[in-house]
Design an enzyme around this catalytic site. Sequence first.
Site, mmCIF file in Angstrom:
data_model
loop_
_atom_site.group_PDB
_atom_site.id
_atom_site.type_symbol
_atom_site.label_atom_id
_atom_site.label_comp_id
_atom_site.label_asym_id
_atom_site.label_seq_id
_atom_site.Cartn_x
_atom_site.Cartn_y
_atom_site.Cartn_z
ATOM 1 N N ALA A 18 29.553 4.129 61.091
ATOM 2 C CA ALA A 18 28.955 3.197 60.080
ATOM 3 C C ALA A 18 27.906 2.637 60.833
ATOM 4 O O ALA A 18 27.410 1.718 60.231
ATOM 5 C CB ALA A 18 30.107 2.253 59.489
ATOM 6 N N ILE A 67 32.962 10.020 51.435
ATOM 7 C CA ILE A 67 32.084 10.808 52.488
ATOM 8 C C ILE A 67 31.811 12.102 52.414
ATOM 9 O O ILE A 67 30.895 12.871 52.605
ATOM 10 C CB ILE A 67 32.658 10.200 54.006
ATOM 11 N N GLU A 83 41.665 3.678 70.877
ATOM 12 C CA GLU A 83 40.078 3.113 70.935
ATOM 13 C C GLU A 83 40.227 1.648 71.570
ATOM 14 O O GLU A 83 41.143 1.013 71.334
ATOM 15 C CB GLU A 83 39.563 3.064 69.822
ATOM 16 N N ALA A 91 36.917 10.605 60.794
ATOM 17 C CA ALA A 91 37.765 9.943 59.789
ATOM 18 C C ALA A 91 38.806 8.683 60.678
ATOM 19 O O ALA A 91 38.319 7.623 60.989
ATOM 20 C CB ALA A 91 38.823 10.976 59.096
ATOM 21 N N ARG A 92 39.840 9.292 61.155
ATOM 22 C CA ARG A 92 40.389 8.741 62.011
ATOM 23 C C ARG A 92 41.018 9.184 63.138
ATOM 24 O O ARG A 92 41.563 10.417 62.825
ATOM 25 C CB ARG A 92 41.572 7.775 61.036
ATOM 26 N N HIS A 124 33.034 5.671 67.884
ATOM 27 C CA HIS A 124 33.152 5.107 66.594
ATOM 28 C C HIS A 124 31.907 4.509 65.943
ATOM 29 O O HIS A 124 32.269 3.369 65.463
ATOM 30 C CB HIS A 124 34.651 4.215 66.489
HETATM 31 P P1 NAD Z 1 37.713 8.250 50.366
HETATM 32 O O1 NAD Z 1 39.024 7.330 49.796
HETATM 33 O O2 NAD Z 1 36.728 7.999 49.226
HETATM 34 O O3 NAD Z 1 38.194 9.713 50.258
HETATM 35 C C1 NAD Z 1 39.390 10.173 50.981
HETATM 36 C C2 NAD Z 1 39.846 11.283 50.226
HETATM 37 O O4 NAD Z 1 40.795 12.004 51.058
HETATM 38 C C3 NAD Z 1 40.208 11.200 48.701
HETATM 39 O O5 NAD Z 1 39.497 11.939 48.041
HETATM 40 C C4 NAD Z 1 41.941 11.512 48.715
HETATM 41 O O6 NAD Z 1 42.216 12.091 47.677
HETATM 42 C C5 NAD Z 1 41.785 12.512 50.098
HETATM 43 N N1 NAD Z 1 43.053 12.640 50.832
HETATM 44 C C6 NAD Z 1 44.101 11.630 51.061
HETATM 45 N N2 NAD Z 1 44.919 11.995 51.917
HETATM 46 C C7 NAD Z 1 44.757 13.291 52.142
HETATM 47 C C8 NAD Z 1 45.297 14.418 53.061
HETATM 48 N N3 NAD Z 1 46.575 14.146 53.731
HETATM 49 N N4 NAD Z 1 44.676 15.474 52.938
HETATM 50 C C9 NAD Z 1 43.525 15.708 52.369
HETATM 51 N N5 NAD Z 1 42.916 14.947 51.514
HETATM 52 C C10 NAD Z 1 43.594 13.690 51.473
HETATM 53 O O7 NAD Z 1 37.282 7.659 51.836
HETATM 54 P P2 NAD Z 1 35.941 7.726 52.488
HETATM 55 O O8 NAD Z 1 35.151 6.745 52.279
HETATM 56 O O9 NAD Z 1 35.469 9.281 52.088
HETATM 57 O O10 NAD Z 1 36.514 7.702 54.192
HETATM 58 C C11 NAD Z 1 37.300 8.774 54.563
HETATM 59 C C12 NAD Z 1 37.596 8.458 55.750
HETATM 60 O O11 NAD Z 1 36.400 8.214 56.691
HETATM 61 C C13 NAD Z 1 38.416 7.200 56.261
HETATM 62 O O12 NAD Z 1 39.535 7.672 57.144
HETATM 63 C C14 NAD Z 1 37.588 6.060 56.726
HETATM 64 O O13 NAD Z 1 38.332 5.184 57.412
HETATM 65 C C15 NAD Z 1 37.004 7.004 57.625
HETATM 66 N N6 NAD Z 1 35.570 6.248 57.840
HETATM 67 C C16 NAD Z 1 34.866 6.558 59.250
HETATM 68 C C17 NAD Z 1 33.926 5.705 59.700
HETATM 69 C C18 NAD Z 1 33.536 5.907 61.054
HETATM 70 O O14 NAD Z 1 32.984 5.070 61.594
HETATM 71 N N7 NAD Z 1 33.631 6.986 61.836
HETATM 72 C C19 NAD Z 1 33.171 4.922 58.794
HETATM 73 C C20 NAD Z 1 33.785 5.089 57.576
HETATM 74 C C21 NAD Z 1 34.924 5.625 57.148
#
Ligand code: NAD
Length: 304
Positions: free
Chosen positions: A275, A151, A254, A224-225, A272
Amino acid sequence: MRILANDGLDKKAVGKFIEEGIYVDTKHYEKDELKDIIKNFEVLIIRSATTIDKEFIDLAKTKKLKLIIRAGVGLDNIDVDYAEKNGITVTNTPNASSNSVAELVLGHMISLARYITISNITLRDGQWNKKIYTGTEISGKTFGIIGFGRIGKALAKKASALGMNVIFYDKYYKNDDNFPYLPFEEVLKRADFISLHVPSTEKPIIGEEEFKLMKDGVFLVNAARGGAIDEDCLIQALNTDKLAGAGIDVFMEEPCPKAALCNHPKVSVTPHIGAATKEAQMRIGEEIIDIVMDFNGKINTIAI
Ligand code: NAD
């Protein structure tokens, strides 16, 4: 084979399974009912609304359940290690929603910078606040992305195309061909806009100390979360000049987030829905079809 899609499933995917002679139940069962009903299914598909913990797995493991699919990215609502130790495969659909989340983040950023959210509230209330709502362009601003995975990278490309200067911090990924990596503190200090894209964290990565490092008047987005930001510190920062605004799609609690956060005049909130686009759900459905057909093939091979 029987599938329970407890948090819903794209219609095309349901149609495809029915065509293949696979039974799909798309009704939502709450925890107590789910524990009983799961004995009839080999595959369970969930989103974030269903939690799969040790207690559930203990009840499910003696029965049919062999595969749990999280329709989405994070696996934080599933005890993956315990499921796998008990012979249940756990998988997800990590790529399908990246573009949708990135677009929602940009929506929040522009909405905050141009007072779109609050204008909707006050104008409906009969207030013509034209003089108050002098906004900020996002073009030319420094955009700090924390977590540069699927993302984060998709968002960087879009923001850059809109004229933003993207910098990023990632705990593990440091060399990118297109955007500069900087230490966490540096990103916090330099950015005019900050967006979080890290996986679920045990404790918040943005709290009192991190807010102190940020510029006054920064915009912060979290899709993110919920646990990634300390919400009490966030509300405090919103009550001062530290934050110009916050875009929040994910919350500690939530579906009942803190009213003080949701009702704050400097926030743009969504329930939320990162997606929740037709396109992401269709892609999630397609990924799930592939996972299930592959799994079904393996079961049939074992049976032969
Ligand atoms: P991803 O695994 O591709 O990327 C996450 C990145 O964060 C990785 O590059 C990792 O190295 C890095 N990382 C891990 N811990 C870290 C920290 N403490 N500090 C900095 N960087 C760190 O994941 P993604 O697909 O890009 O998703 C990212 C987030 O988005 C996830 O938490 C996911 O749950 C959330 N998400 C939310 C929704 C929504 O509906 N809002 C939908 C999809 C994903």
